[in-house]
Motif scaffolding. Structure first.
Motif, PDB file in Angstrom:
ATOM      1  N   GLY A 221       4.207  -4.616  10.346  1.00 43.96           N
ATOM      2  CA  GLY A 221       3.070  -5.519  10.407  1.00 43.96           C
ATOM      3  C   GLY A 221       1.720  -4.856  10.236  1.00 43.96           C
ATOM      4  O   GLY A 221       0.721  -5.555  10.013  1.00 43.96           O
ATOM      5  N   ASN A 222       1.624  -3.548  10.350  1.00 44.19           N
ATOM      6  CA  ASN A 222       0.344  -2.856  10.184  1.00 44.19           C
ATOM      7  C   ASN A 222       0.154  -2.307   8.777  1.00 44.19           C
ATOM      8  O   ASN A 222      -0.899  -1.742   8.467  1.00 44.19           O
ATOM      9  CB  ASN A 222       0.212  -1.728  11.207  1.00 44.19           C
ATOM     10  N   ASN A 223       1.144  -2.470   7.923  1.00 47.08           N
ATOM     11  CA  ASN A 223       1.056  -2.022   6.532  1.00 47.08           C
ATOM     12  C   ASN A 223       0.744  -3.246   5.662  1.00 47.08           C
ATOM     13  O   ASN A 223       1.612  -4.041   5.345  1.00 47.08           O
ATOM     14  CB  ASN A 223       2.384  -1.379   6.116  1.00 47.08           C
ATOM     15  N   ILE A 224      -0.520  -3.407   5.303  1.00 48.97           N
ATOM     16  CA  ILE A 224      -0.961  -4.604   4.603  1.00 48.97           C
ATOM     17  C   ILE A 224      -0.238  -4.803   3.275  1.00 48.97           C
ATOM     18  O   ILE A 224       0.064  -5.942   2.893  1.00 48.97           O
ATOM     19  CB  ILE A 224      -2.495  -4.581   4.379  1.00 48.97           C
ATOM     20  N   LEU A 225       0.086  -3.734   2.575  1.00 47.82           N
ATOM     21  CA  LEU A 225       0.749  -3.906   1.283  1.00 47.82           C
ATOM     22  C   LEU A 225       2.204  -4.326   1.457  1.00 47.82           C
ATOM     23  O   LEU A 225       2.733  -5.099   0.643  1.00 47.82           O
ATOM     24  CB  LEU A 225       0.651  -2.617   0.458  1.00 47.82           C
ATOM     25  N   GLU A 226       2.855  -3.834   2.512  1.00 47.06           N
ATOM     26  CA  GLU A 226       4.217  -4.272   2.783  1.00 47.06           C
ATOM     27  C   GLU A 226       4.223  -5.746   3.182  1.00 47.06           C
ATOM     28  O   GLU A 226       5.074  -6.522   2.730  1.00 47.06           O
ATOM     29  CB  GLU A 226       4.849  -3.423   3.886  1.00 47.06           C
ATOM     30  N   VAL A 227       3.278  -6.133   4.029  1.00 45.94           N
ATOM     31  CA  VAL A 227       3.179  -7.541   4.421  1.00 45.94           C
ATOM     32  C   VAL A 227       2.948  -8.410   3.191  1.00 45.94           C
ATOM     33  O   VAL A 227       3.673  -9.387   2.948  1.00 45.94           O
ATOM     34  CB  VAL A 227       2.041  -7.758   5.448  1.00 45.94           C
ATOM     35  N   TYR A 228       1.937  -8.066   2.420  1.00 41.23           N
ATOM     36  CA  TYR A 228       1.566  -8.868   1.256  1.00 41.23           C
ATOM     37  C   TYR A 228       2.714  -8.958   0.248  1.00 41.23           C
ATOM     38  O   TYR A 228       3.070 -10.050  -0.221  1.00 41.23           O
ATOM     39  CB  TYR A 228       0.322  -8.272   0.596  1.00 41.23           C
ATOM     40  N   SER A 229       3.303  -7.833  -0.091  1.00 43.23           N
ATOM     41  CA  SER A 229       4.323  -7.808  -1.136  1.00 43.23           C
ATOM     42  C   SER A 229       5.587  -8.552  -0.733  1.00 43.23           C
ATOM     43  O   SER A 229       6.131  -9.357  -1.502  1.00 43.23           O
ATOM     44  CB  SER A 229       4.670  -6.358  -1.492  1.00 43.23           C
ATOM     45  N   LYS A 230       6.059  -8.304   0.493  1.00 39.34           N
ATOM     46  CA  LYS A 230       7.306  -8.941   0.924  1.00 39.34           C
ATOM     47  C   LYS A 230       7.124 -10.438   1.124  1.00 39.34           C
ATOM     48  O   LYS A 230       7.986 -11.240   0.745  1.00 39.34           O
ATOM     49  CB  LYS A 230       7.825  -8.271   2.195  1.00 39.34           C
ATOM     50  N   VAL A 231       6.005 -10.817   1.717  1.00 40.06           N
ATOM     51  CA  VAL A 231       5.762 -12.245   1.936  1.00 40.06           C
ATOM     52  C   VAL A 231       5.566 -12.948   0.595  1.00 40.06           C
ATOM     53  O   VAL A 231       6.064 -14.064   0.392  1.00 40.06           O
ATOM     54  CB  VAL A 231       4.554 -12.460   2.873  1.00 40.06           C
TER      55      VAL A 231
END
Length: 668
Positions: A221-231
């Motif tokens: 949840g603190n990795n904005i690119l992981e959040v953005y990409s996966k969602v």
């Protein structure tokens, strides 16, 4: 910012094909709420705001999800999701006014913090009871599926909220109905002061998805690119293949549950560990390392945001304190509804009460194609009392929906349907079971219009009452629970004619209506009823008999007990008032009659203490005291649960004591 600091990046940022403008948007969208929060903490210490729930350290989740969703897609945030509101570009002065309880906010000073919603920005406000949010998201997801609009909605909760029963109910419903809802759990380590190992006994909350037959994922949840990409990948697929997805975002709360609670219960080494994982600082350092931003850019951006914050704070601070207006407060409890009368036709047929309700409901659903009815066993089976028999064949499975045994989630889903523009009808299999849906009824349906101008276009049908040997759990007439709650309308017909007209009016009304149906009257009362669609105004009593000796006030089964008593005592000249509607109450009819007769007896099936008769008695005493020739008399059932055996149930009911009480009062 030092060079040493900028080199510390604790996440593996995978940019992929994300454009530079998107990267900068994500950064700016995290920086603004962080700066607002830092300012709010200063204002809190200065006593200029009263409370603050901080989302510092969790911004990447809100920003990533909100950026992915289209602005037309609903988001249901919680109190740590400031970045949802700012990323949706709500004007800051309106947020600041909201937090200060001023008129330019969203709740007219009636609620604080993030307890609000706004249709303008497709955000649905939370309530402090947390759990119903998931059920409301189910309703919105169902509406999207019915519309075929290829939209999803996202709903938030913390790991603490996942222990609530409403959450489990809503996840099960979403899975059974395959609703396009993104269920987002922000697992930030603590529910107020309670750590996760004292909240649940599984390794990951996402593992629960298997139990619901639901796709689930764990996201940093603190990795904005992981959040953005996966969602982004999930949402794009959910729009094409509607289904629910459970997401657990691993994050941490760097401030107290709210500022007053502090963080002394958190080990310092844990705070230090998560401080190094700050989503904003890490992403900032990444962008610098990629030569996408510079320290000069950062300073200029911060200065720009500071100017925006200060200017909007000035607007909010300079706004007048909200003025109390009694008329406005009372009027806003319900959505304004101009009653449209549909007159009955001359052709009639003899119907039982149960048939009249069924016919009225069916005609209302024909008239309102945006209506959906939900309940246990109401589809193929036709409901336990067969009121919805044949509905499935006429309206189809999308609009006539069997539900799991989960009253709370379905009440909440009805609220979600209303938010999305539908009329929702729910059959509570027995009124006794309303206890399992009580929270969303009294805290969500009843309060939403008053809080943020969102009506609850919901009718909850409530089969109720004793006299059929059903025992303590299927015999209550619990209308007093709901007449005590501002924001709910309560209807309780005693005759087939009234039942049909009032169910139509209940569906027409955009406000929440609790519609009581007495089971003992279902098949025992018959009447000539117009065949076509017609309405009866909610809030208007019926004067069944007119006389001069005494006023009898009652409703439901009590109406028939009173009629029977008067037939056995033809010398009594009485006004007999059938209330029909308990909220709003026809006080004009009551006062006019009492002032004429000077004597009044109030009959209810409910137990005495705390019942509707008590309030009516008090109102008469306060408004008609000088016209009374005798004490006000109340007749009610025993203050016990409803027993099963026939002789015990007969003793329990007020029916057997009414005639004696009536004669005694006439002789006073």
């Amino acid at each position: 910012m030092s060079t040493e600091t900028t080199q510390k990046i604790h996440f593996d940022y995978k940019r992929g094909d994300i454009k530079e403008e998107t990267l900068l948007h994500l950064y700016k969208s995290m920086l603004k709420p962080r700066m607002i929060e830092e300012k709010m903490l200063i204002l809190l210490r200065q006593g200029k705001i009263s409370k603050w729930f901080s989302g510092i350290g969790q911004e990447a989740i809100s920003v990533g999800i909100t950026t992915v969703l289209d602005k037309e897609e609903y988001i249901l945030p919680m109190h740590r999701n400031l970045a949802v509101f700012t990323t949706r570009e709500i004007p800051l002065y309106r947020l600041f006014s909201q937090w200060q309880g001023k008129a330019n906010g969203f709740t007219k000073g009636r609620d604080r913090s993030f307890h609000f919603g706004t249709q303008e920005f497709n955000i649905v406000g939370m309530i402090s009871h947390l759990g119903p949010q998931f059920g409301v998201a189910d309703g919105i997801g169902l509406a999207n599926k019915l519309k075929g609009n290829n939209q999803v909605c996202a709903v938030f909760t913390g790991e603490g909220g996942t222990s609530e029963g409403d959450i489990h109910e809503a996840l099960n419903v979403a899975s059974v109905w395959q609703l396009p809802v993104l269920f987002c759990i922000e697992n930030n380590g603590y529910g107020l002061s309670t750590p996760t190992d004292e909240q649940y006994n599984c390794e990951n909350l996402a593992d629960r998805g298997k139990g619901y037959g639901m796709e689930s994922h764990i996201i940093e949840g603190n990795n904005i690119l992981e959040v953005y990409s996966k969602v982004k990948s999930l949402v794009e697929d959910m729009r094409i293949n509607p289904r629910p997805v459970l997401l657990e975002f691993k994050t941490f709360r760097m401030r107290g549950h709210e500022e007053a609670s502090g963080t002394k219960y958190v080990p310092q080494d844990l705070m230090d560990e998560w401080e190094q994982k700050d989503p904003l600082i890490n992403f900032e350092n990444f962008l610098i390392s990629e030569n996408l931003i510079t320290e000069i850019f950062i300073d200029e951006l911060k200065a720009e945001i500071k100017v925006e914050i200060d200017a909007n704070l000035d607007l909010a601070f300079n706004e007048d304190v909200i003025k109390a207006n009694l008329t406005t407060e009372l009027d806003d409890v319900f959505q304004n509804h101009i009653y449209q009368e549909f007159n009955p036709n001359k052709d009639t047929e003899e119907l039982r009460l149960i048939d009249a309700i069924s016919q009225g409901l069916k005609q209302a659903m024909r008239r309102h194609e945006n209506s959906v009815i939900m309940g246990q066993d109401i589809a193929e089976y036709g409901g336990v009392f067969k009121i919805t028999e044949g509905f499935l064949e006429e309206f189809g499975k999308e609009r006539v929906r069997n539900t799991p045994i989960c009253e709370s989630a379905i009440v909440s889903a009805a609220m979600g349907l209303s938010i999305a523009g539908y009329k929702a009808i729910m059959e509570m299999q027995f009124s006794d079971f309303a206890t399992s849906g009580f929270n969303p009824i009294v805290n969500y349906l009843a309060k939403s219009h008053y809080r943020w101008n969102q009506n609850a276009d919901v009718v909850i049908r409530m089969p109720c009452g004793a006299g059929v040997g059903a025992g303590p759990f299927h015999s209550q007439t619990n209308e007093a629970w709901f007449t005590h709650t501002p924001g709910l309308k309560v209807v309780y017909p005693a005759f087939p004619y009234d039942a049909k007209g009032l169910i139509a009016s209940a569906v027409e009304d955009p406000n929440p209506v609790m519609y009581f149906e007495h089971k003992a009257l279902y098949r025992s009362i018959r009447q000539e009823v117009p065949t076509d669609y017609y309405t009866i105004k909610i809030g208007k009593a019926a004067i069944l008999k007119e006389g001069n000796d005494i006023t009898i006030i009652t409703y439901g089964a009590g109406v028939h007990w009173a009629l029977e008593t008067l037939e056995n005592n033809t010398h009594i000249s009485a006004d007999l008032i059938d209330l029909r509607t308990l909220a709003p109450l026809d006080t004009d009819a009551i006062y006019t009659s009492v002032k004429k007769t000077g004597r009044v007896i109030i009959l209810q099936e409910d137990a005495m203490f705390g019942g509707l008769a008590s309030d009516i008695s008090a109102m008469i005493s306060e408004n008609c005291f000088e016209q009374l020739d005798a004490p006000i008399k109340r007749v009610a059932s025993l203050n016990t649960p409803v027993p099963f055996a026939a002789n015990l149930e007969e003793q329990y009911l007020s029916r057997g004591r009414f005639e004696t009480s009536l004669l005694e009062l006439l002789e006073y």
